[in-house]
Scaffold this active site. Structure first.
Site: not given
Length: 404
Positions: A17, A104, A351
């Site tokens: 980002h 993650h 996704d």
């Protein structure tokens, strides 16, 4: 580290980002015709928002060439490539101030650096692969134009749904009558598949009987706020023999390095891979035969085009396994950074399955490996060229000349 390659070197930058992502490519030969649209082809295949099977994040991923190219021609100096992030939503990630997302990179990045990007996956995000794909596109253009090398990847499985490939079916201990590793139809697919054929369907699976089931499986995961993994198979055709730097930089070792550096990858196999462990050497060995135009080839290619870590001139084919994406919108029981138990339902746009978009990433990383190894081998040959020819080999070891 953020740099890959020895003579053809790529350094990527950027987070999920931040203002932009991109790369510096060093080692591009001077004189190559190159424009932004040439690079854009692969970036557009990678970009999000392509279909209902991918993240809805709306990024155009338009590349800007910052340096190293004038009048559509490379200068031989470092090429800077920049892609702006235009659809950032950092507010979707406020919960990661409390929770490290399961499986993650939040926890591991914080542990390693003592700080982490405040939104998205930071450097572990798939946005980082934009620089790889842009750099790989340049390598791919050179390899195609100068050497006729073709690199084609495709989705070979989603979850438990896969293109039929193996013929091994027996579970008996008697291995005297086992089938070949791969079936003839799959071998023919590896020899003939093109990027145009792969892109005919949003799954990027070139096998018509399989892709509809793949599509349904991805949509089922998406509707359940879940995710599913899969595999991407890649074939490299037209490689010369002699690429690879034993012992630690063998050709397939560099491929594995490149592929396992891609986010979400969990497995790599080349040639017959794990299936090759199930048949005896008498069936697995690749006998040499004389080509019609001279030189040696092999009658089979279970080695996947690499022997002793060096390419033998046959097609190189390999498979990369991608896990189910870690960020899902289902509530998951987990713990906060301080160990307090809790429940996390991640937000953001992700996704449900990464493999359709991973196809150009795999191709690009393969192109980077081939380009680098080719330049290393050419440098070796150029250095050795002024030396007297080797005359100490026995006559029986002189290879037959191959016609051009």
């Amino acid at each position: 580290m953020s740099t890959f390659g020895t003579l053809f070197r790529v350094t990527t930058y950027g987070e999920s980002h931040c203002a932009s992502v991109g790369c510096i490519v060093d080692g591009v030969p001077p004189g190559l015709k190159l424009t932004a649209p040439d690079i854009q082809v692969q970036l557009s295949r990678r970009r999000p928002g392509q279909s209902n099977l991918t993240t809805p994040r709306n990024e155009k991923d338009l590349v800007n060439i910052q340096s190293g190219v004038e009048h559509d021609t490379t200068l031989g100096t470092p090429i800077g490539l920049l892609v702006k992030n235009e659809d950032q939503r950092p507010h979707d990630y406020t919960e990661t101030d409390l929770y490290p997302r399961p499986s993650h990179a939040d926890y591991t990045y914080l542990t390693k650096y003592g700080i982490k990007a405040s939104s998205g996956g930071g450097r572990s995000s798939a946005r980082e692969t934009i620089g790889r794909v842009a750099a790989g596109a340049i390598a791919d253009i050179y390899l195609t134009q100068v050497h006729g090398i073709q690199i084609v990847a495709f989705v070979s499985s989603v979850g438990r749904i896969s293109i039929p490939s193996t013929t091994i079916s027996s579970t008996k201990e008697d291995e005297d009558h086992v089938d070949d590793v791969l079936n003839p139809e799959y071998i023919q697919l590896l020899k003939t598949v093109t990027r145009e054929k792969v892109d005919e369907d949003i799954t990027r699976c070139p096998h018509a009987d399989t892709r509809e089931a793949m599509k349904a499986r991805i949509i089922r995961a998406k509707e359940a706020n879940d995710s599913i993994g899969g595999t991407v198979t890649c074939v490299i055709r037209g490689l010369p023999a002699g690429l690879g730097e034993p012992v630690f930089d063998k050709f397939h070792a560099k491929l594995a390095h490149a592929m396992l550096s891609i986010p979400a990858t969990k497995a790599f196999e080349i040639g017959s891979g794990f299936a090759g462990t199930e048949i005896p050497g008498s069936r697995h060995n690749d006998p040499f035969v004389l080509k019609e135009n001279g030189g040696l080839t092999t009658s089979t290619n279970w080695s996947g085009g690499v022997q002793g870590g060096i390419t033998n001139g046959e097609d190189v084919y390999f498979k990369v396994g991608f896990k189910s994406p870690a960020t899902i919108s289902q509530a998951q029981s987990t713990a906060q950074y301080d160990g307090t138990p809790g429940s996390l339902a991640a937000r953001g746009r992700h996704d449900p399955c990464v493999v359709p978009r991973a196809v150009p990433i795999v191709e690009s990383m393969a192109a980077l490996v081939v380009m680098d190894q080719l330049m290393i081998q050419n440098a070796r040959r150029a250095t050795a060229a002024p030396l007297p020819p080797v005359t100490s080999l026995p006559p029986t070891m002189v290879l037959p000349p191959a016609s051009k």
